[in-house]
Write a protein that holds these residues in place. Sequence first.
Motif, short mmCIF file in Angstrom:
data_model
loop_
_atom_site.label_atom_id
_atom_site.label_comp_id
_atom_site.label_asym_id
_atom_site.label_seq_id
_atom_site.Cartn_x
_atom_site.Cartn_y
_atom_site.Cartn_z
N LEU A 196 0.96 -1.24 0.08
CA LEU A 196 0.01 -0.11 -0.03
C LEU A 196 0.86 1.46 -0.02
CD1 LEU A 196 -2.94 0.40 2.38
CD2 LEU A 196 -1.65 2.30 1.92
N GLY A 197 1.90 1.30 0.83
CA GLY A 197 2.63 2.50 0.96
C GLY A 197 3.43 2.70 -0.18
N LEU A 198 4.19 1.84 -0.89
CA LEU A 198 5.02 1.88 -1.96
C LEU A 198 4.29 2.31 -3.06
CD1 LEU A 198 7.36 1.70 -3.49
CD2 LEU A 198 7.54 -0.65 -3.64
N SER A 199 2.91 1.79 -3.36
CA SER A 199 2.14 2.04 -4.68
C SER A 199 1.59 3.42 -4.40
CB SER A 199 0.97 1.12 -4.88
OG SER A 199 0.91 0.05 -4.03
N ALA A 200 1.33 3.84 -3.19
CA ALA A 200 0.82 5.38 -2.88
C ALA A 200 1.89 6.24 -3.08
CB ALA A 200 0.16 5.21 -1.26
N MET A 201 2.94 5.77 -2.89
CA MET A 201 4.26 6.87 -2.79
C MET A 201 4.41 6.72 -4.56
SD MET A 201 6.40 8.80 -1.80
CE MET A 201 6.39 8.51 0.13
N LEU A 202 4.61 5.84 -5.21
CA LEU A 202 4.62 6.11 -6.75
C LEU A 202 3.73 6.99 -7.24
CD1 LEU A 202 5.75 2.33 -7.48
CD2 LEU A 202 7.27 4.46 -7.54
N ALA A 203 2.30 6.74 -7.13
CA ALA A 203 1.35 7.62 -7.47
C ALA A 203 1.45 8.86 -6.92
CB ALA A 203 -0.08 7.03 -7.17
N GLY A 204 2.01 9.14 -5.61
CA GLY A 204 2.09 10.48 -5.05
C GLY A 204 3.04 11.23 -5.88
N ARG A 232 11.29 11.41 1.52
CA ARG A 232 10.36 12.71 1.82
C ARG A 232 8.98 12.31 1.61
NH1 ARG A 232 13.11 17.60 0.87
NH2 ARG A 232 11.36 18.12 -0.12
N GLN A 233 8.13 13.04 2.43
CA GLN A 233 6.69 12.84 2.00
C GLN A 233 6.25 13.81 0.95
OE1 GLN A 233 4.47 13.54 5.79
NE2 GLN A 233 3.26 15.21 4.79
N GLY A 275 -4.64 12.71 2.04
CA GLY A 275 -4.10 13.91 1.30
C GLY A 275 -2.72 13.92 1.39
N PHE A 276 -1.84 12.93 1.75
CA PHE A 276 -0.58 12.77 1.64
C PHE A 276 -0.18 11.52 1.39
CE2 PHE A 276 -1.52 12.58 6.19
CZ PHE A 276 -0.55 11.64 6.49
N VAL A 277 1.26 11.37 1.28
CA VAL A 277 1.83 10.07 1.29
C VAL A 277 3.16 10.26 2.20
CG1 VAL A 277 2.65 7.98 0.03
CG2 VAL A 277 0.75 9.51 -0.79
N ASN A 278 3.14 9.40 3.15
CA ASN A 278 4.50 9.60 3.89
C ASN A 278 5.10 8.24 3.81
OD1 ASN A 278 6.08 9.16 6.42
ND2 ASN A 278 5.57 11.17 6.61
N ASN A 335 12.62 10.49 13.22
CA ASN A 335 12.89 9.37 11.95
C ASN A 335 12.93 9.77 10.84
OD1 ASN A 335 10.18 10.70 12.25
ND2 ASN A 335 9.06 9.02 11.76
N THR A 336 13.09 9.16 9.59
CA THR A 336 13.34 9.40 8.36
C THR A 336 11.83 10.00 7.65
OG1 THR A 336 13.49 7.42 7.66
CG2 THR A 336 15.32 8.44 7.85
N GLY A 337 11.72 10.60 6.85
CA GLY A 337 10.36 10.55 6.16
C GLY A 337 9.61 11.69 7.03
N ASN A 338 10.21 12.46 8.05
CA ASN A 338 9.50 13.45 8.70
C ASN A 338 9.44 14.77 8.25
OD1 ASN A 338 8.26 15.15 10.62
ND2 ASN A 338 9.08 13.69 12.49
N PRO A 339 8.81 15.41 7.52
CA PRO A 339 8.66 16.59 6.68
C PRO A 339 8.95 17.57 7.62
CG PRO A 339 6.34 15.97 6.93
CD PRO A 339 6.98 14.90 7.48
N TYR A 340 8.99 17.86 8.81
CA TYR A 340 9.30 18.81 9.80
C TYR A 340 10.79 18.93 9.60
CZ TYR A 340 9.90 21.39 14.18
OH TYR A 340 10.10 22.52 14.91
N PHE A 341 11.80 17.78 9.63
CA PHE A 341 13.19 17.92 9.78
C PHE A 341 13.77 18.27 8.59
CE2 PHE A 341 11.88 14.86 13.33
CZ PHE A 341 12.32 15.76 14.29
#
Lengths: 334, 328, 330
Positions: free
Chosen positions: B73-81, B143-144, B237-240, C33-39
């Motif tokens: 779920l995370g990887l596909s959401a990230m690719l789309a995002g 990165r988000q 509304g976001f992908v982390n 943690n990584t992936g935290n936009p704050y940082f």
Amino acid sequence: MSTTGAPTTPAAAMHEAAPARPVWHVALVRPETMTLVLLIVAIIVASYLSPYFLDIGYILRSFTLSAEFALVALVLTMVIIAGEIDLSPASNMALSACLFAWAQASGIPMPIAIAIGLLAGLAMGALNAFMVIALQLPSIIVTIGTLTLYRGLAQIIAGDKSIRVPDWFIGIDKVMVLGIPVPVVIFIVAALVLGLILAGTIFGRQIYQIGTNEVAARYAGIRTRRIKLTLFLLIGLVSAVAGMMTASRLGSVRYDLGLGGELQMVLMAMLGGTYIFGGRGTILGTFLAAWLLVVVSTGMTVANLLPAIQLTVLGVLLIVAIIATNFIYSRTQR
Amino acid sequence: MNIVRSILVRRETGIAVMIVLLCLAVGLYKPQFLTLNQLRVILLLVPLIMIVAMGQMLVLVARHVDLSVGSMLGLSAMLAGMMFRDMPYIPWPVGFVVAIGAGALLGLLNGALVTVFKLPAIIVTLGTLNLYRGLTFIVSDARQVDRQFVPSALKSMSQTSPIFGIPWIIFMALGIVLLAWWFTRHTIVGRQIFALGSNPSAAELRGVKVNQITLLVFTISGALSGLAGIMYASRWGFVNPSNTGAGFEFQVIAAVVIGGVSINGGVGTVPGVMLGVLLLGCVAAALPLLGIPGTAQGAIYGAIILVALLIDRSVRQQGIASLKMVRA
Amino acid sequence: MLKKSLIALATGLALSTAAFAQDKIDIVFIGKNTGNPYFDSLTKGFVEACEKIACNFEFVAPATAEATSQIPFIEAQIQRGVDVIAISPNSPDALNQVFDAARAKGIIVMTVNGDITGNESHRDLTILPTDFTKVGADQVEMVGSLIGYDGEIAILSATTEAPDQNFWIKGMSEAIKDPKYAKMKLVATVYGDDQPEKSTTEMEALLSNYPDLKGVIAPTTVGVAAAAQVVQSRGIADKVKVTGLGLPSEMRDFVKDGTVEAFQLWSPYNEGWLAAHLAVDLKAGKAKNEVGSTFEVPNLGTITINEGNSINTQSSLTTFNAENIDQFDF
């Protein structure tokens, strides 16, 4: 390291069927050899990645961070050889440590608090054993359930805060025996003892037999239920010990102690060549695999690589290890 | 067959009764639980779990398990995002194709590892759970994908639709449920999954192509996780890279097991799984309303899994003893 | 005794190397943690500072934000022999042991963006984003101005034991006693554990349990975005006002469509900028880590080290609204 825990029993019939394999073949085509080779490769790569890596003191210090998981992984190896699995030890560590810390923080004398923690670990092992042995439920799903349950209970007890332990209790990893941190010593001693038990006693043989063919083992007069119960109780108890070692190392206990540790434990057993369907595996393999994992993750951390790469490498390692193990066993022990 | 069916029917009624009792009990204490608004809250809570659970059900019926759903779920959401962010000129519905396609590929890889190397699914997917999560970090450079890059048309799918203002994602979940129901009841392949799960060797002798079916269930599970991934982007509304989908596997497995799918394969119904998901949704919505702290949630989920297992055992006492681990 | 002399030797060595060679010092920042936009923004402050002054900078962070996940990273930095460890700690006490080990090697340990409350003796100093004693009052004033100083308000926080959150919440319940806010009533404090899903269900429950709710303060970036999303989805932005501490990058859409009128935060960039400058000055002996001493930071002016060796990057919160939000690129 002459822990020759080769599962020769299931292969005993081979002596009539096929000519004996040459000694070099027996020694080389083994999962443990694979682990050892990987370990050496990992050390070389890690030294190449970072000049700060090759320092025995640093490697030992880093091992103390995983020593608790490695200790449990030794017992987990025996559980898997017996044809079961336990995914709950990391949560068990958290719950028993929380109970222990909560007890001593509310004024209960230290020895009793320690006893409470150990008993809690035993009780959790007993609950797993009850569901798996008496109710005949598959251990994989039972322990996924208790994994969630035990950590959830720890969260209810400790909430979101951390509980301090007394100062004298802190710092087991800073105590040295012959220049080796105590958690590492405990791990090595446990590996020797469990390795001897598994390879050299009737009890150990019986574990292999249960894992190879439980029905046959039962007909052969082996008390399979009793042995499995022993193993589940043992892993419960050892998890509690590991939980308290962690508490001593960190100086405080929180519900997320050891979070995700089950993956590392399973990884150590699998990388060491333990066969996921039971019946095969050695303590030596898990022992080597524990060092391999520490070298891999420490090497990547000290080289400041992204933790994402570590996750990826761990995932690939797990899959490669199990493919290799399956392949080796299918070649050597048909 | 009749007996088995009547038991299964009872099982679903059982869950339905539990849902009604739970809602009434909570409603007695907090009347606002029994309002239309609350129904909306529950229905908005479950679509992602519902969709992934349908795939997980097929995998479990075929005697496997898929622990990697959250990471897929995370990887596909990230690719789309990332496509939304870095290639804004591509029309946003392509995001669905990307996410579902990526998920299907990841699922196919799971299936291939299981069939080609004859490996246990539990270990393979434990490995890919980490592998796919790691890849998510790597492709995204940790990165988000921020809210401003997710198309508003996609986000509004979780908020409204022309039909009574009921959000689109609820209809999509319903559509997947109907599709899964039709697939399991009225197609030959769907029935073969059950045949395979109840008795693999017998199924093989009767001409079921075991490897193809196994590949298929894992691919479906992956594709549905991918669909849930793009819906995550819509809903939140976001992908982390680290949060999106993390820990999802436990919720999904809990829901499916509660829904009466046997972990020993061969047994499970779409209405049962649907009710199981709804029950979990009701619990999740009721806890904060009752003021029960979130810290209790883990223990409650764990207890629910174990209770569902016990019910599963008492319903199907025989036939379990012979199966211990999920064997390939 | 031996240990003490070793420490002295180590610090002596560290000092002498700094004094002799005007080498670049090594700074590492360990995020939660990584992936935290704050940082991302905080790290940028470090990076741009080290392009101008004498430091090498690296950012590392574990994959998850659990209490112990930072320990191997700190151990690795000790082994690498860096000069300064800046860290946003994931735990107020689980890191004490390894911090001590780092400081024994002469490494300066500074906590950035959050402190190890109750264990301050295990770090050298802390760099906080703003004066935390004012956050509560500022936030109450913010929500008050949005709801016309009249009606029920609630707080959506992160986890129940998050020290900073609780400190601010305490400040809020103190501030609201002011006669100015006599018509405002704080009806509930709920916790979304900094997860979007849980924050959302908690926010929905708030709206169900308190139908007359007028305003919500969410002093956490995850919580404020989740709360705004609930309000946006229900279409009740004119009825319930959401504010709190949020990242402009995550809140921009909500501000533009009118869901959120205004929210607050500080500048994570300046925290990194300040930390890098201070680190270099301390190692060069230009600044002293003593309460009351001062030092100069370009763009930020004179900075004072306060009680408990703590430093505030800015004195009060920045407010973001439709007019100014496009001026911020984080």
